[in-house]
Design an enzyme around this catalytic site. Sequence first.
Site, PDB file in Angstrom:
ATOM      1  N   GLU A  40       0.814  -1.206   0.000  1.00  0.00           N
ATOM      2  CA  GLU A  40       0.000   0.000   0.000  1.00  0.00           C
ATOM      3  C   GLU A  40       0.860   1.273   0.000  1.00  0.00           C
ATOM      4  O   GLU A  40       0.453   2.291  -0.560  1.00  0.00           O
ATOM      5  CB  GLU A  40      -0.933  -0.066   1.216  1.00  0.00           C
ATOM      6  CG  GLU A  40      -2.049   0.939   1.258  1.00  0.00           C
ATOM      7  CD  GLU A  40      -2.847   1.072  -0.048  1.00  0.00           C
ATOM      8  OE1 GLU A  40      -3.141   0.042  -0.697  1.00  0.00           O
ATOM      9  OE2 GLU A  40      -3.158   2.226  -0.420  1.00  0.00           O
ATOM     10  N   GLY A  41       2.042   1.213   0.589  1.00  0.00           N
ATOM     11  CA  GLY A  41       2.934   2.385   0.587  1.00  0.00           C
ATOM     12  C   GLY A  41       3.306   2.791  -0.835  1.00  0.00           C
ATOM     13  O   GLY A  41       3.231   3.974  -1.205  1.00  0.00           O
ATOM     14  N   HIS A  42       3.672   1.792  -1.659  1.00  0.00           N
ATOM     15  CA  HIS A  42       4.002   2.094  -3.063  1.00  0.00           C
ATOM     16  C   HIS A  42       2.756   2.609  -3.796  1.00  0.00           C
ATOM     17  O   HIS A  42       2.841   3.535  -4.605  1.00  0.00           O
ATOM     18  CB  HIS A  42       4.480   0.840  -3.798  1.00  0.00           C
ATOM     19  CG  HIS A  42       5.730   0.230  -3.255  1.00  0.00           C
ATOM     20  ND1 HIS A  42       5.744  -0.953  -2.573  1.00  0.00           N
ATOM     21  CD2 HIS A  42       7.022   0.651  -3.310  1.00  0.00           C
ATOM     22  CE1 HIS A  42       6.997  -1.256  -2.237  1.00  0.00           C
ATOM     23  NE2 HIS A  42       7.785  -0.297  -2.671  1.00  0.00           N
ATOM     24  N   LYS A 154       9.530   6.901   4.327  1.00  0.00           N
ATOM     25  CA  LYS A 154       9.974   5.742   5.128  1.00  0.00           C
ATOM     26  C   LYS A 154      11.497   5.594   5.005  1.00  0.00           C
ATOM     27  O   LYS A 154      12.191   5.340   5.981  1.00  0.00           O
ATOM     28  CB  LYS A 154       9.252   4.501   4.636  1.00  0.00           C
ATOM     29  CG  LYS A 154       9.997   3.218   4.768  1.00  0.00           C
ATOM     30  CD  LYS A 154       9.537   2.428   5.941  1.00  0.00           C
ATOM     31  CE  LYS A 154      10.371   1.210   6.204  1.00  0.00           C
ATOM     32  NZ  LYS A 154      11.147   0.698   5.113  1.00  0.00           N
ATOM     33  N   SER A 190       6.649  -2.005   4.523  1.00  0.00           N
ATOM     34  CA  SER A 190       7.935  -2.289   3.887  1.00  0.00           C
ATOM     35  C   SER A 190       7.843  -3.652   3.233  1.00  0.00           C
ATOM     36  O   SER A 190       7.214  -4.564   3.784  1.00  0.00           O
ATOM     37  CB  SER A 190       9.034  -2.308   4.958  1.00  0.00           C
ATOM     38  OG  SER A 190      10.196  -2.937   4.445  1.00  0.00           O
TER      39      SER A 190
END
Length: 282
Positions: A40-42, A154, A190
């Site tokens: 989800e971060g990407h 991050k 991550s």
Amino acid sequence: MTGSALPTVRDVAALRYAIAAWRKAGLTVGLVPTMGALHEGHLSLVRTAKERCDRVVTSLFVNPRQFAPHEDFERYPRDEAGDANMLASAGCDLLYAPERSVMYPQGFATNVIVADVSTPLEGEFRPHFFGGVATVVTKLLLQALPDTAFFGEKDYQQLLVIKRMAHDLDIPVAITGCATVREHDGLAMSSRNAYLNEDERRIAARLNYILHDAIKAVHAGEPLAEAEAEAARHLIAAGFTSVDYVAIRDADTLAPVSDGSNARILAAAWLGKTRLIDNMAL
Ligand code: PAF
């Protein structure tokens, strides 16, 4: 171009051809560099890029030059088909997935080294890392020449290194940092979280709470060095195997600071064979 989920290009000529067509139509272009194993971060980087640019390219390249021989290059998770599906649903327009021989052809001999901001923290514990990152990101920026490239906070020191590099080399691309995306318990997302077993995953979440506690302690008047040392002790007490660093540094230069204004707390710690990093603004 190949691939059903998302148009995919694998060499520089095809990448530039696709982007030139967008440019000709007057469209702006965002680039999201990744090593795949997307989460989800990407995807939030891709969505932000799509809000700010007309077209979004995501690169997927597990960059061997940023791994030391003893690190996890071989076991780094790889799932291009799954990544392509996720990217398509997040609004990405093009996947750039070069082979190693495209990125580093026979005879490749150039290394981009960024001094100062690369040196402390990650630079101390992973001395090869930022040279590998700066080299591949320089190539990606020059290959795609987007208007803007998007990176997660991050990897905060990486973001500072890339900003410095793009500025120093007059690369005409705006570098934008985006807030860290976290799991429900605050663990920073991550790709390496996939290595954690159930016990380690539970302990991993303590990292963000312990950094929050250190920030509170500094605001309550605790000297910075004591807050850092106490956070490191709490990480070990929580079950982390070892702590590489907990450091409160200047948010722009990562130089040591004497107070918490314009500062960032950054940490790296091991859980078994998995190394986790996190950081927050003070
Ligand atoms: O943050 C990453 O995933 C990588 O370091 C990057 C920026 C894609 C370069 O390989």
